[in-house]
Write an enzyme that holds these catalytic residues in place. Structure first.
Site, mmCIF file in Angstrom:
data_model
loop_
_atom_site.group_PDB
_atom_site.id
_atom_site.type_symbol
_atom_site.label_atom_id
_atom_site.label_comp_id
_atom_site.label_asym_id
_atom_site.label_seq_id
_atom_site.Cartn_x
_atom_site.Cartn_y
_atom_site.Cartn_z
ATOM 1 N N GLY A 146 0.774 -1.228 0.000
ATOM 2 C CA GLY A 146 0.000 0.000 0.000
ATOM 3 C C GLY A 146 0.808 1.282 0.000
ATOM 4 O O GLY A 146 0.360 2.306 0.517
ATOM 5 N N SER A 147 1.993 1.248 -0.638
ATOM 6 C CA SER A 147 2.770 2.497 -0.637
ATOM 7 C C SER A 147 2.072 3.582 -1.464
ATOM 8 O O SER A 147 2.134 4.762 -1.117
ATOM 9 C CB SER A 147 4.204 2.264 -1.118
ATOM 10 N N ASN A 148 1.381 3.183 -2.528
ATOM 11 C CA ASN A 148 0.606 4.184 -3.285
ATOM 12 C C ASN A 148 -0.549 4.710 -2.443
ATOM 13 O O ASN A 148 -0.833 5.913 -2.464
ATOM 14 C CB ASN A 148 0.075 3.585 -4.583
ATOM 15 N N LEU A 171 -5.389 -6.992 -6.779
ATOM 16 C CA LEU A 171 -5.131 -8.103 -7.703
ATOM 17 C C LEU A 171 -6.361 -8.902 -8.126
ATOM 18 O O LEU A 171 -6.263 -9.759 -8.996
ATOM 19 C CB LEU A 171 -4.061 -9.035 -7.112
ATOM 20 N N ASN A 226 -7.347 2.791 -12.153
ATOM 21 C CA ASN A 226 -6.290 1.843 -11.806
ATOM 22 C C ASN A 226 -4.953 2.436 -12.230
ATOM 23 O O ASN A 226 -4.896 3.302 -13.107
ATOM 24 C CB ASN A 226 -6.528 0.512 -12.539
ATOM 25 N N HIS A 252 -1.159 1.096 -13.574
ATOM 26 C CA HIS A 252 -0.408 -0.078 -14.031
ATOM 27 C C HIS A 252 1.055 0.334 -14.204
ATOM 28 O O HIS A 252 1.339 1.384 -14.781
ATOM 29 C CB HIS A 252 -0.994 -0.577 -15.361
ATOM 30 N N ASP A 274 -6.466 -4.280 -17.394
ATOM 31 C CA ASP A 274 -5.510 -3.279 -17.889
ATOM 32 C C ASP A 274 -5.896 -2.713 -19.259
ATOM 33 O O ASP A 274 -5.038 -2.504 -20.116
ATOM 34 C CB ASP A 274 -4.093 -3.891 -17.984
ATOM 35 N N GLU A 280 4.824 6.708 -9.986
ATOM 36 C CA GLU A 280 3.483 6.484 -9.422
ATOM 37 C C GLU A 280 3.189 7.490 -8.323
ATOM 38 O O GLU A 280 2.093 8.080 -8.286
ATOM 39 C CB GLU A 280 3.380 5.056 -8.863
#
Ligand code: GRF
Length: 200
Positions: free
Chosen positions: A19-21, A92, A109, A111, A152, A181
């Site tokens: 969960g760094s984003n 995922l 999302n 990617h 995607d 990101e």
């Protein structure tokens, strides 16, 4: 006459990993009265992103697989929480079509490659970077896109690029991609939210 305070726009972040984003998105909107990260959703009870939820005192939800894949069984809960935008950040599981339809142009999302290359089922995490290196690409990057029924595949909102050098390995490339990101996802979400506020 004083202007009536509008309600904050509410985001749910769906993530399967550390969960760094998610953390960067939370940090970005901290103190912003117009935006609230209102829910953190994961398919894994041990995911790091749920530790972040606890630390940040944001409600967390662990999905039940059978219920989730029924379609929109979680929709009442998302509605009850007033979720306006769903942000996938390393989530995922494939989102069922009926849930996607309930959030038209309101589910995004990120990617870790330049779609349409290096996307699709099975291409996530380090596998993406390995594929990029194997193909001897000169550049890689990130793609932020709307979610549709195909992995995607949805309409691209933004792409950002970085060079791939001959010294890169999956870890070093992942590091470059993460930096992109962290820079692009929060500010792109902020932009999208402005449209949501204007429309409603
Ligand atoms: C990110 O690289 C994102 O592009 C991909 O999954 C990864 C999640 O990483 N979809 P983190 O959990 O946010 O650290």
């Amino acid at each position: 006459m004083t202007k009536e305070k509008s309600k904050p726009v509410r985001i749910a972040i769906f993530a399967s990993g550390r969960g760094s984003n998610a953390q960067k998105i939370i940090d970005h909107f901290r103190g912003n009265e117009e935006v609230r990260v209102a829910l953190i959703v994961s398919n894994k009870s041990e995911a790091g992103v749920l530790d972040i939820a606890r630390k940040e005192t944001i409600p967390g939800l662990v999905l039940n697989k059978e219920t989730f894949f029924q379609g929109n069984a979680y929709l009442p809960l998302l509605r009850e929480k007033g979720i306006d935008l769903i942000v996938l950040a390393g989530f995922l599981w494939k989102v069922p079509p009926s849930l996607i339809k309930a959030y038209p142009h309101r589910m995004v999302n990120i990617h870790p490659a330049l779609l349409p290359k290096f996307g699709g089922k099975g291409l996530y995490g380090a596998r993406v970077h390995e594929a990029v290196l194997e193909a001897k690409e000169k550049e890689s990057g990130i793609t932020i896109h709307y979610v549709d029924e195909v992995y995607d595949h949805g309409q691209i909102i933004v792409q950002a690029r970085c060079p791939v050098s001959s010294n890169d390995n999956p870890d070093s490339l992942a590091e470059k991609i993460h930096l992109l990101e962290y820079t692009w996802y929060p500010k792109t979400i902020e932009k999208l939210l402005q449209n949501i506020v204007k429309r409603s």
